[in-house]
Design a protein around this motif. Structure first.
Motif, PDB file in Angstrom:
ATOM      1  N   GLY A  83       0.815  -1.234   0.118  1.00 11.39           N
ATOM      2  CA  GLY A  83      -0.173  -0.078   0.040  1.00 11.39           C
ATOM      3  C   GLY A  83       0.869   1.207  -0.002  1.00 11.39           C
ATOM      4  O   GLY A  83       0.308   2.184  -0.013  1.00 11.39           O
ATOM      5  N   GLN A  84       2.221   1.190   0.230  1.00 13.25           N
ATOM      6  CA  GLN A  84       2.917   2.384   0.131  1.00 13.25           C
ATOM      7  C   GLN A  84       3.450   2.615  -1.217  1.00 13.25           C
ATOM      8  O   GLN A  84       3.601   1.650  -1.873  1.00 13.25           O
ATOM      9  N   THR A  85       3.338   4.000  -1.374  1.00 15.25           N
ATOM     10  CA  THR A  85       3.819   4.533  -2.826  1.00 15.25           C
ATOM     11  C   THR A  85       5.379   4.565  -2.607  1.00 15.25           C
ATOM     12  O   THR A  85       6.042   5.245  -1.859  1.00 15.25           O
ATOM     13  N   ILE A  86       6.227   3.872  -3.791  1.00 12.70           N
ATOM     14  CA  ILE A  86       7.677   4.065  -3.716  1.00 12.70           C
ATOM     15  C   ILE A  86       8.087   4.218  -5.116  1.00 12.70           C
ATOM     16  O   ILE A  86       7.166   4.132  -6.233  1.00 12.70           O
ATOM     17  N   GLY A  87       9.139   4.459  -5.465  1.00 15.48           N
ATOM     18  CA  GLY A  87       9.857   4.608  -6.585  1.00 15.48           C
ATOM     19  C   GLY A  87      10.897   3.526  -6.958  1.00 15.48           C
ATOM     20  O   GLY A  87      11.704   3.075  -5.864  1.00 15.48           O
ATOM     21  N   LEU A 109      12.421   7.022 -12.250  1.00 14.85           N
ATOM     22  CA  LEU A 109      11.933   6.158 -11.663  1.00 14.85           C
ATOM     23  C   LEU A 109      10.636   5.457 -11.847  1.00 14.85           C
ATOM     24  O   LEU A 109      10.029   6.147 -12.663  1.00 14.85           O
ATOM     25  N   VAL A 110      10.146   4.365 -11.750  1.00 18.87           N
ATOM     26  CA  VAL A 110       8.860   3.785 -12.155  1.00 18.87           C
ATOM     27  C   VAL A 110       8.292   3.909 -10.595  1.00 18.87           C
ATOM     28  O   VAL A 110       8.795   3.373  -9.772  1.00 18.87           O
ATOM     29  N   ILE A 111       7.442   4.783 -10.657  1.00 18.75           N
ATOM     30  CA  ILE A 111       6.529   5.049  -9.280  1.00 18.75           C
ATOM     31  C   ILE A 111       5.193   4.295  -9.213  1.00 18.75           C
ATOM     32  O   ILE A 111       4.552   4.333 -10.163  1.00 18.75           O
ATOM     33  N   GLY A 112       5.026   3.512  -8.201  1.00 20.82           N
ATOM     34  CA  GLY A 112       3.799   2.898  -8.170  1.00 20.82           C
ATOM     35  C   GLY A 112       3.354   2.499  -6.387  1.00 20.82           C
ATOM     36  O   GLY A 112       4.128   2.852  -5.880  1.00 20.82           O
ATOM     37  N   THR A 113       2.381   1.816  -6.501  1.00 22.70           N
ATOM     38  CA  THR A 113       1.865   1.111  -4.999  1.00 22.70           C
ATOM     39  C   THR A 113       2.354   0.055  -5.073  1.00 22.70           C
ATOM     40  O   THR A 113       2.069  -1.034  -5.681  1.00 22.70           O
ATOM     41  N   VAL A 114       3.158  -0.384  -3.774  1.00 19.89           N
ATOM     42  CA  VAL A 114       3.521  -1.826  -3.721  1.00 19.89           C
ATOM     43  C   VAL A 114       2.353  -2.595  -3.170  1.00 19.89           C
ATOM     44  O   VAL A 114       1.368  -2.511  -2.477  1.00 19.89           O
ATOM     45  N   GLN A 115       2.121  -3.803  -3.892  1.00 14.94           N
ATOM     46  CA  GLN A 115       0.927  -4.833  -3.484  1.00 14.94           C
ATOM     47  C   GLN A 115       1.852  -6.074  -2.725  1.00 14.94           C
ATOM     48  O   GLN A 115       1.170  -6.609  -1.985  1.00 14.94           O
ATOM     49  N   PHE A 116       3.036  -6.484  -2.888  1.00 15.97           N
ATOM     50  CA  PHE A 116       3.938  -7.440  -2.425  1.00 15.97           C
ATOM     51  C   PHE A 116       5.366  -7.098  -2.393  1.00 15.97           C
ATOM     52  O   PHE A 116       5.687  -6.807  -3.376  1.00 15.97           O
ATOM     53  N   ALA A 132      -1.669  -1.243 -13.921  1.00 15.14           N
ATOM     54  CA  ALA A 132      -1.154  -2.784 -13.874  1.00 15.14           C
ATOM     55  C   ALA A 132      -0.319  -3.147 -12.843  1.00 15.14           C
ATOM     56  O   ALA A 132       0.419  -2.353 -12.452  1.00 15.14           O
ATOM     57  N   VAL A 133      -0.489  -4.355 -12.587  1.00 16.69           N
ATOM     58  CA  VAL A 133       0.419  -4.938 -11.580  1.00 16.69           C
ATOM     59  C   VAL A 133       1.777  -5.556 -12.114  1.00 16.69           C
ATOM     60  O   VAL A 133       1.843  -6.740 -12.834  1.00 16.69           O
ATOM     61  N   GLU A 134       2.872  -5.136 -11.931  1.00 17.97           N
ATOM     62  CA  GLU A 134       4.228  -5.708 -12.581  1.00 17.97           C
ATOM     63  C   GLU A 134       4.874  -6.429 -11.201  1.00 17.97           C
ATOM     64  O   GLU A 134       4.936  -6.219 -10.205  1.00 17.97           O
ATOM     65  N   HIS A 135       5.642  -7.241 -11.921  1.00 18.31           N
ATOM     66  CA  HIS A 135       6.299  -8.222 -11.065  1.00 18.31           C
ATOM     67  C   HIS A 135       7.859  -7.924 -11.196  1.00 18.31           C
ATOM     68  O   HIS A 135       8.382  -8.164 -12.518  1.00 18.31           O
ATOM     69  N   TYR A 136       8.659  -7.926 -10.203  1.00 17.61           N
ATOM     70  CA  TYR A 136       9.925  -7.774 -10.447  1.00 17.61           C
ATOM     71  C   TYR A 136      10.858  -8.494  -9.400  1.00 17.61           C
ATOM     72  O   TYR A 136      10.467  -8.808  -8.233  1.00 17.61           O
ATOM     73  N   SER A 137      12.125  -8.891  -9.879  1.00 15.14           N
ATOM     74  CA  SER A 137      13.136  -9.503  -8.677  1.00 15.14           C
ATOM     75  C   SER A 137      13.977  -8.392  -8.199  1.00 15.14           C
ATOM     76  O   SER A 137      13.884  -7.180  -8.859  1.00 15.14           O
ATOM     77  N   VAL A 138      14.322  -8.584  -6.857  1.00 21.84           N
ATOM     78  CA  VAL A 138      15.031  -7.383  -6.185  1.00 21.84           C
ATOM     79  C   VAL A 138      16.352  -8.038  -6.179  1.00 21.84           C
ATOM     80  O   VAL A 138      16.861  -8.865  -5.734  1.00 21.84           O
TER      81      VAL A 138
END
Length: 418
Positions: A83-87, A109-116, A132-138
């Motif tokens: 729910g937190q907005t981050i870049g 930055l890609v700015i959006g709302t954290v889902q997981f 849209a919900v995007e999936h990334y590796s960290v």
């Protein structure tokens, strides 16, 4: 008086003793795969800082120690919640930076709302961006940016608590151990510099003294006194003299290669037993074997004296005036530095040994206490609650700081009183 050279030697003294201790922690933490966030000499505000690799190296204002800050020892960096907005900054589909604030007008930055988000185990992020919900590796070395400061994330396998009890104990014990290694090297160095005593020689004879009346001369080598071989140490001779006030003693000396027997009667001068000679050690150059053997025996004797001091401290067999703090240590270090290189190195060896032994005491905030917690963990099969352990160490650190203030105040009073 502290000359510029003596001041430099005092600074070098503290820097080397603390650095070698913290380097022990640092090296074995890195070998275990622990992320070391900071290698600090001193406490308090930063005076100088630079970053190399994953670690920031800092020099701090108060020269009363140092620390190595390992990931997982303290609460980790700011947590990110769904729910937190981050870049985020990307390298392909991999997150390299997590930016938590000041997102306005950031075009990189890609700015959006954290889902997981999981930056400890799965190293995965799901973020809602443009509907849209995007999936990334960290990336395991991704940086978290907040308040214009960057901190590297610490996956679970890079944290202190994830390592075995043995790995953690070694990382903690390595600090005092390196002080022991340094002390031994310095004791050995002193032997090489000063040489090895072969016998006790008379350097001078006082006028109208028992020694002069007995016929002792400067240059005489003392071989036996009352059938006791003197050897290379003056201690047996001094003990014999102290035990023989106004009694005739049979001395055997070597004078230019000839054995001479003399009768010497020490006098009792208001409780001080004297014969009136100045003694020196007749020395030769030290071999490698000599240096190792004498260095080890000297270190062992010093360790026993330090342990005796700790015992007296625990039993309360001391006065406040007997304790010295940073001011006293600086003063004494200056005196030893002024006395010459061998004396300075010997004092550094003593203090390195003391620092290692002191840190192994089972007192909260010291390395010995942390090792004790790990032993307890190994016995019970699970770690102590980190919050409780942190509280114990915090209380111990506060007590040490109070003691430091008290002994420093005592140092200053003694300086004022002369």
């Amino acid at each position: 008086m502290f000359t510029p050279q003596v001041i430099f030697q005092i600074i070098l003294f503290f820097f080397v003793l603390v650095t070698i201790h913290e380097w022990g922690h640092f090296y074995f933490a890195k070998r275990a795969g622990i992320l070391v966030r900071e290698f600090a000499i001193g406490f308090g505000p930063k005076l100088f800082s630079f970053k190399r690799g994953e670690t920031r190296y800092t020099l701090r204002l108060l020269p009363i120690g140092g620390f190595v800050r390992m990931a997982g020892e303290d609460p980790e960096i700011v947590q990110i919640q769904p729910g937190q907005t981050i870049g985020i900054r990307l390298d392909g589909r991999t997150v390299t930076h997590l930016v938590l604030d000041r997102l306005e007008n950031r075009t990189d930055l890609v700015i959006g709302t954290v889902q997981f988000i999981d930056i400890e185990e799965a190293l995965r992020l799901e973020i809602e961006h443009d509907g849209a919900v995007e999936h990334y590796s960290v990336h395991p070395q991704a940086m978290m940016v907040a308040r214009e400061k960057e901190n590297q994330i610490a996956p679970l396998d890079r944290q202190f608590g994830s390592k075995t009890v043995g790995q953690r104990a070694l990382a903690i014990f390595a600090g005092p151990f390196m002080n022991f290694v340094l002390a031994f090297v310095l004791f050995v160095t002193v032997v090489f510099l000063t040489g090895v005593a072969q016998n006790v020689k008379i350097d001078g004879v006082e006028a109208d003294s028992p020694a002069q009346k007995a016929g002792l001369l400067a240059g005489d080598i003392i071989k036996q006194v009352d059938n006791t071989t003197i050897g290379s140490s003056s201690r047996p001779l001094i003990n014999l003299i102290q035990a023989s006030p106004d009694k005739k003693m049979q001395w055997v000396v070597d004078r230019a290669g000839k054995e001479v027997k003399l009768e010497v009667t020490p006098t009792n001068n208001n409780g001080t037993i004297l014969v009136g000679v100045r003694l020196i050690s007749d020395k030769r150059s030290a071999s490698f074997g000599d240096a190792i053997s004498i260095g080890w025996s000297t270190m062992s004797d010093a360790a026993r004296n330090i342990l005796q001091g700790f015992k007296m401290l625990v039993l309360g067999q001391f006065k406040m005036e007997d304790l010295g703090g940073p001011v006293k240590i600086i003063q004494v270090t200056g005196e030893h530095a002024s006395a010459g290189l061998p004396q300075y190195i010997f004092w550094a060896a003593i203090m390195s040994l003391y620092l290692g032994m002191f840190n192994l005491l089972p007192f909260p905030a010291l390395d010995g206490s942390r090792i004790l917690f790990l032993i307890f963990e190994a016995i019970r099969g699970k770690p102590v609650d980190p919050n409780r352990e942190s509280m114990v160490h915090f209380i111990g650190f506060a007590m040490l700081m109070l003691l430091m203030i008290a002994v420093t105040y005592n140092d200053i009073l003694q300086l004022i009183r002369g």
